[in-house]
Scaffold this active site. Structure first.
Site, mmCIF file in Angstrom:
data_model
loop_
_atom_site.group_PDB
_atom_site.id
_atom_site.type_symbol
_atom_site.label_atom_id
_atom_site.label_comp_id
_atom_site.label_asym_id
_atom_site.label_seq_id
_atom_site.Cartn_x
_atom_site.Cartn_y
_atom_site.Cartn_z
ATOM 1 N N GLU A 76 1.019 -0.981 0.072
ATOM 2 C CA GLU A 76 -0.163 -0.012 -0.011
ATOM 3 C C GLU A 76 0.943 1.437 -0.078
ATOM 4 O OE1 GLU A 76 -2.837 0.157 3.203
ATOM 5 O OE2 GLU A 76 -4.536 0.050 1.644
ATOM 6 N N HIS A 94 6.461 -26.515 -1.665
ATOM 7 C CA HIS A 94 5.930 -27.367 -2.484
ATOM 8 C C HIS A 94 4.793 -26.941 -3.306
ATOM 9 C CE1 HIS A 94 8.044 -30.916 -0.333
ATOM 10 N NE2 HIS A 94 8.229 -29.871 0.488
ATOM 11 N N LYS A 101 -13.827 1.467 -4.342
ATOM 12 C CA LYS A 101 -14.782 1.963 -3.408
ATOM 13 C C LYS A 101 -15.826 2.997 -4.069
ATOM 14 C CE LYS A 101 -12.135 1.955 0.980
ATOM 15 N NZ LYS A 101 -11.645 3.056 1.803
HETATM 16 O O1 PA5 Z 1 -3.302 1.804 6.217
HETATM 17 C C1 PA5 Z 1 -4.216 2.461 5.898
HETATM 18 O O2 PA5 Z 1 -4.437 3.487 6.228
HETATM 19 C C2 PA5 Z 1 -5.260 1.467 5.477
HETATM 20 O O3 PA5 Z 1 -5.130 0.299 5.149
HETATM 21 C C3 PA5 Z 1 -6.624 1.267 6.450
HETATM 22 O O4 PA5 Z 1 -6.228 0.922 7.753
HETATM 23 C C4 PA5 Z 1 -7.965 0.685 5.887
HETATM 24 O O5 PA5 Z 1 -8.206 0.894 4.633
HETATM 25 C C5 PA5 Z 1 -8.968 0.810 6.885
HETATM 26 O O6 PA5 Z 1 -9.389 2.078 7.066
HETATM 27 P P1 PA5 Z 1 -10.249 2.573 8.296
HETATM 28 O O7 PA5 Z 1 -9.553 2.325 9.521
HETATM 29 O O8 PA5 Z 1 -10.410 3.780 7.977
HETATM 30 O O9 PA5 Z 1 -11.533 1.693 8.092
#
Ligand code: PA5
Length: 432
Positions: A286, A307, A421
């Site tokens: 990410e 494996h 989203k």
């Molecule tokens: O690292 C991040 O910021 C994201 O992975 C969020 O943790 C994830 O999208 C969840 O977001 P939220 O806590 O706002 O639901």
């Protein structure tokens, strides 16, 4: 292993892939990018994770520990509601230390809001059964649909089961304070809350209340975990091994990316590390996967995955680099019986411990993969405990930060996640 410090990192690359001259030149060319971070000149309002104590000082920790003790006394099940950065850090630590699941008088930790599967949610509620339960709802923005769905279902379930007043006592909310809907809900309904730091992104949040409450509820000593992270932070600030390891690792992977090595496998021989692998995958994936660039992070749990993925690692397209987490010392062993009643052809194992055999598998895999053309780095951990995990996770934060800056991307946002989203919202609003 660096006995005084703890973990150790060894970077290895075949001269035919990166010559030592190449490496020197690349380091020199990127020196200024990295020292910008070290001199505190990189400006971003999401750097709250760098100072471990900002969100987990003494007072914060004792509040977390006292809530955790209350939950451990009163509950048999604790459900963490949140996804991505809102649960993966805690899950990684809980699994790595063998504190998930039931048995030995353990409270069972369950995870809700990690998908939109009705079967999963129904089973989770079924599995709680008539056991006493507390919920921790964790969301930075509370616009993510998974925690939104789960919270509605859980509120109804809890109020039907316990009544409004008792249900309220069993919710602990971890929201961003002051400007978020979830914080408002907590205030209006008298739910207890702990802060989701506004200057820490989800995937960097394990050393804040986001990760620490579930970890403490699982019976893990959060102070030892934080000691490892604090020690890593101190060492970084003093220019010690962590700073050097994190830079070397970041430089190594970025230089390999430029040579076409665009997949990194994090490999280990301890199945307890599978969730840590997922956490690492999220952290790097990410943070770096932007501008049509970045290394694709993947995870292999050996020997099982030898494996399945072992063939590709050994002889597939030469585009994969591999980082091993190697645990040096193990708490317990299981010795293979030498007196067996049949001729099974495994006499060479007589009297050997499984740890010794696992160690041979590790050494053999590194050698085979390296000789087969896979650049390999090794992270050695003295043992799998709270302290070493804290140090390791801080090291990964730091190296991910360096690595993203070398790549020229913002390590702390995730604009691409919004795309699907937005498409899903259109569908849910009947716009297509
Ligand atoms: O690292 C991040 O910021 C994201 O992975 C969020 O943790 C994830 O999208 C969840 O977001 P939220 O806590 O706002 O639901």
């Amino acid at each position: 292993v660096n006995e005084e410090f703890g973990m150790n990192v060894k970077i290895n690359c075949q001269e035919t892939i990166l010559s030592s001259e190449d490496i020197k030149r690349y380091k020199a060319a990127n020196q200024s990018n990295l020292s910008e971070i070290d001199q505190g000149l990189y400006s971003d309002n999401m750097l709250g994770w760098m100072d471990v104590n900002e969100w987990s000082g003494e007072a914060d920790c004792s509040q977390i520990v006292s809530i955790a003790e209350e939950i451990r006394e009163n509950a048999e099940v604790f459900v963490v509601v949140g996804l991505g950065g809102s649960n993966q850090g805690a899950r990684a630590v809980i699994d790595a230390l063998g504190c998930g699941g039931t048995g030995n008088g353990r409270i069972e930790i369950m995870y809700a809001a990690i998908n939109i599967s009705p079967n999963y949610m129904k089973k989770l509620i079924e599995n709680i059964g008539n056991r006493s339960v507390y919920f921790n709802i964790i969301a930075k923005n509370f616009q993510t649909i998974e925690p939104g769905i789960a919270f509605r279902i859980i509120c109804k379930y809890m109020e039907e089961r316990y009544g409004e007043k008792e249900a309220a006592k069993r919710f602990i909310i971890t929201p961003t304070l002051y400007d978020g809907a979830l914080h408002k809900i907590a205030l209006e309904n008298g739910y207890r809350f702990l802060p989701f730091p506004d200057n820490v992104g989800g995937r960097y949040s394990v050393f804040t209340p986001v990760g620490l409450l579930p970890i403490a509820v699982a019976g893990i000593d959060i102070n030892k975990l934080l000691d490892g992270a604090r020690n890593a932070q101190k060492d970084y600030q003093e220019g010690g091994p962590i700073a050097c390891y994190a830079k070397e690792y970041a430089l190594w992977r970025n230089q390999l990316l430029q040579k076409g090595y665009s997949i990194e496998v994090l490999a280990f021989f301890e199945p307890e590390l599978e969730m840590l692998g997922k956490w690492w995958r999220q952290l790097f994936g990410e943070s770096e996967g932007k501008n049509n660039n970045g290394i694709f992070p993947a995870v292999c749990s050996y020997t099982e995955d030898l494996h399945s993925m072992g063939q590709y690692m050994q002889e597939g397209k030469r585009q994969v680099l591999e980082t091993f987490i190697h645990v040096e010392e193990h708490g317990s062993d299981l010795v293979i019986e030498s007196e067996v009643k049949f001729n099974d052809g495994f006499e060479y194992l007589d009297g050997k411990g499984m740890n010794e055999i696992n160690e041979c598998a590790y050494q053999a895999t590194v050698k085979a993969h390296y000789d087969g053309g896979v650049p390999c780095s090794i992270i050695e951990l003295p043992r799998l405990d709270e302290y070493n995990l804290g140090q390791l996770m801080y090291f990964f934060f730091l190296s991910c930060f360096y690595s993203s800056v070398l790549l020229g991307v913002n390590p702390f946002d995730q604009p691409g996640v919004e795309q699907y989203k937005a498409e899903m919202l259109k569908l849910l609003h009947g716009e297509r």
